[in-house]
Design an enzyme around this catalytic site. Structure first.
Site, PDB file in Angstrom:
ATOM      1  N   HIS A 135       1.859   1.723  -3.478  1.00 43.85           N
ATOM      2  CA  HIS A 135       0.722   2.277  -4.213  1.00 43.85           C
ATOM      3  C   HIS A 135       0.603   3.776  -3.975  1.00 43.85           C
ATOM      4  O   HIS A 135       0.345   4.560  -4.905  1.00 43.85           O
ATOM      5  CB  HIS A 135      -0.548   1.561  -3.765  1.00 43.85           C
TER       6      HIS A 135
ATOM      7  N   ARG B  77       0.839  -1.204   0.000  1.00 43.98           N
ATOM      8  CA  ARG B  77       0.000   0.000   0.000  1.00 43.98           C
ATOM      9  C   ARG B  77       0.873   1.252   0.000  1.00 43.98           C
ATOM     10  O   ARG B  77       0.490   2.274  -0.591  1.00 43.98           O
ATOM     11  CB  ARG B  77      -0.958   0.001   1.195  1.00 43.98           C
TER      12      ARG B  77
END
Length: 518
Positions: free
Chosen positions: A339, A336
């Site tokens: 990301h 994450r």
């Protein structure tokens, strides 16, 4: 309230405890006996039935064209200030043709002080004679998150101390507020009085009243040199019924006013400035009428479902590199962060202390508060997950007290917010810092000098001034689980993404547990 079409709705909190429900039923019967010409009904905010809306509909169906709802609560806290006004608004919207009013809470009515005196005299009866001047009165309140209501317990104690001639008085609470009951009893025992009389300012029997009785018995064993006497709670007393009828008349006449001069929702009270103007929203929906529907299937926990673009992005990230060097427990949070940053190259700079991710997930499952250094971190958290998990997020950077502390202590507002979080929540929080290196330095100082032990510290600020140094200091702080990185990269979205990864994992675990149980 003399017309046959008038109705009085007694609004109680509700309880799983049969003793509580039975005593409330007795009180309702007393009110009916005192007002036989009126429609007298009752309803509950939670657990029991009928719910308030069901009771109101039944009264209106029976012909009521004017209805007053009276809170069966001792003090005006969140139930009287938020939940019941929310119920009132919904009823007015549903029945615009009916004249619907709200009465005030019971509060410190002189008749209730008379009931307190009666309970205290009963506690003293039959005991060895001890002068009131040698007796300490300990008043036990329910305890709320409303400082005005908590303060009323102190006012009650002072009235009874001076009016009845006790040598002194103390206050403690059976829940929510401090000092708690064991602390209050211990303080009372050490003040040198021969006798301590404990008055629980509670309406009905039940869990809290039994808790008081058990704690008093335990204190008597722990402090054998002090005589402890437990007074009874108010209970379904005729005086209580008369006060409820008085509150009903006031509500009908438009005089059902609460003390608003120090209401945290109307006035900027010290420490509660952020709650001024908060909407009157009820919070009992999940347990409304629960006991009547416990056999119904409950909404199941389901795994987190990402947006299609989010799912595709995470699939792309999974193929960007060999992830075998990342511990499986940390993989979701690391990906994450990739990301968020848009760059798999950040992985080499990330640092997760052993067990940090698991510590964070467990902290969230225990309901610990999420503290952020700035509002941008708070804004980046997934609100739906926060709501499902019933988690609270706190950021004090813009609070007036934080500004004052910042000026007086000569520290940044972000650092002052972290210091306030230490004072406010103790160890019952996790900390997510995404903007201010000074917030990290303050957190590390508190951990090392004040033995602060938050469940997890996430330190991922961006910048060039003190950023590298603060992250290095956090990494070297071995006393708490921590997540950080090296270098100048980071920012509020980075800190939010780590917390979001923990939130997703917490929901997925609850869904897995629910699936295994079924």
């Amino acid at each position: 309230m003399s017309a046959p079409a008038d109705a009085l709705l007694l609004a109680a909190h509700g309880s799983r405890d049969p003793a509580n429900a039975a005593q409330f039923g007795e009180l309702v019967a007393q009110v009916r006996a005192l007002a036989p010409e009126r429609i007298v009904t009752h309803g509950f905010l939670e657990f029991n039935t009928p719910t308030l809306d069901e009771a109101a509909r039944a009264a209106i169906a029976a012909g009521a064209r004017r209805l007053v709802m009276v809170p069966v609560v001792l003090l005006a806290a969140s139930h009287a200030k938020n939940d019941l006004p929310s119920e009132l608004r919904a009823l007015r919207d549903e029945f615009p043709e009916v004249d619907i009013h709200l009465g005030a809470a019971l509060d410190l009515h002189p008749a209730l002080l008379e009931v307190c005196r009666e309970r205290l005299l009963a506690a003293e009866a039959g005991a060895p004679e001890v002068r009131r001047a040698d007796t300490l009165l300990l008043v036990v309140g329910r305890g709320t998150t409303d400082p005005d209501a908590n303060g009323d317990i102190h006012k009650l104690a002072r009235f009874l101390e001076e009016g009845l001639g006790y040598g002194g008085s103390l206050v403690c609470y059976s829940g929510t507020a401090r000092p708690d009951l064991p602390t209050g009893l211990a303080r009372a025992a050490r003040l040198g009085f021969r006798r301590v009389v404990v008055l629980p300012y509670l309406l009905f029997d039940g869990v809290l009243a039994r808790r008081v009785r058990a704690a008093v018995a335990a204190a008597a064993q722990r402090f054998p040199d002090v005589e402890f006497r437990a007074a009874g709670h108010l209970g379904p007393h005729p005086q209580v019924a008369r006060v409820l009828l008085e509150r009903a008349r006031e509500g009908i006449e438009g005089r059902g006013h609460m003390n608003c001069s120090l209401c945290k929702y109307r006035v900027a009270v010290v420490g509660y400035e952020a709650q001024v103007g908060a909407p009157q929203v009820g919070h009992h929906g999940a347990v409304r009428g629960l006991l009547a529907r416990e056999e119904e299937p409950r909404p199941a926990w389901t795994p987190y479902v990402p947006h299609p673009i989010e799912r595709e992005s995470m699939a792309i990230i999974a193929g960007l590199r060999d992830w075998s060097d990342v511990p499986p427990a940390d993989l979701a949070a690391v990906q994450r962060l990739v990301h968020t940053a848009g760059d798999p190259g950040i992985v080499e700079d990330l640092y997760f202390s052993p067990g940090a991710t698991e510590a964070g997930v467990q902290a969230l499952l225990r309901g610990l508060t999420i503290v952020t250094d700035v509002t941008m971190v708070q804004s980046g958290l997934k609100r739906e997950l926060l709501g499902r998990l019933a988690l609270t997020v706190w950021c004090g950077v813009h609070d007036p007290e934080t500004h004052l502390l910042s000026r007086q202590a000569g520290i940044t507002r972000s650092a002052a917010g972290i210091r306030r979080a230490y004072e406010k929540f103790g160890n019952d929080c996790i900390v997510a810092i995404g903007d201010a290196p000074t917030a990290i330095f303050e957190a590390v100082r508190l951990i090392e000098e004040r033995r602060w032990r938050p469940g997890l510290v996430i330190g991922l600020p961006v910048g060039f001034v003190g950023t590298r140094e603060s992250k290095a200091a956090l990494r070297a702080c071995l006393r708490v689980p921590r997540i950080t990185n090296a270098g100048t990269r980071g920012g509020s979205p980075w800190a939010s993404s780590v917390v979001n990864a923990l939130l997703i994992e917490a929901q997925n675990r609850l869904a897995a547990a629910a699936g295994a149980a079924s």
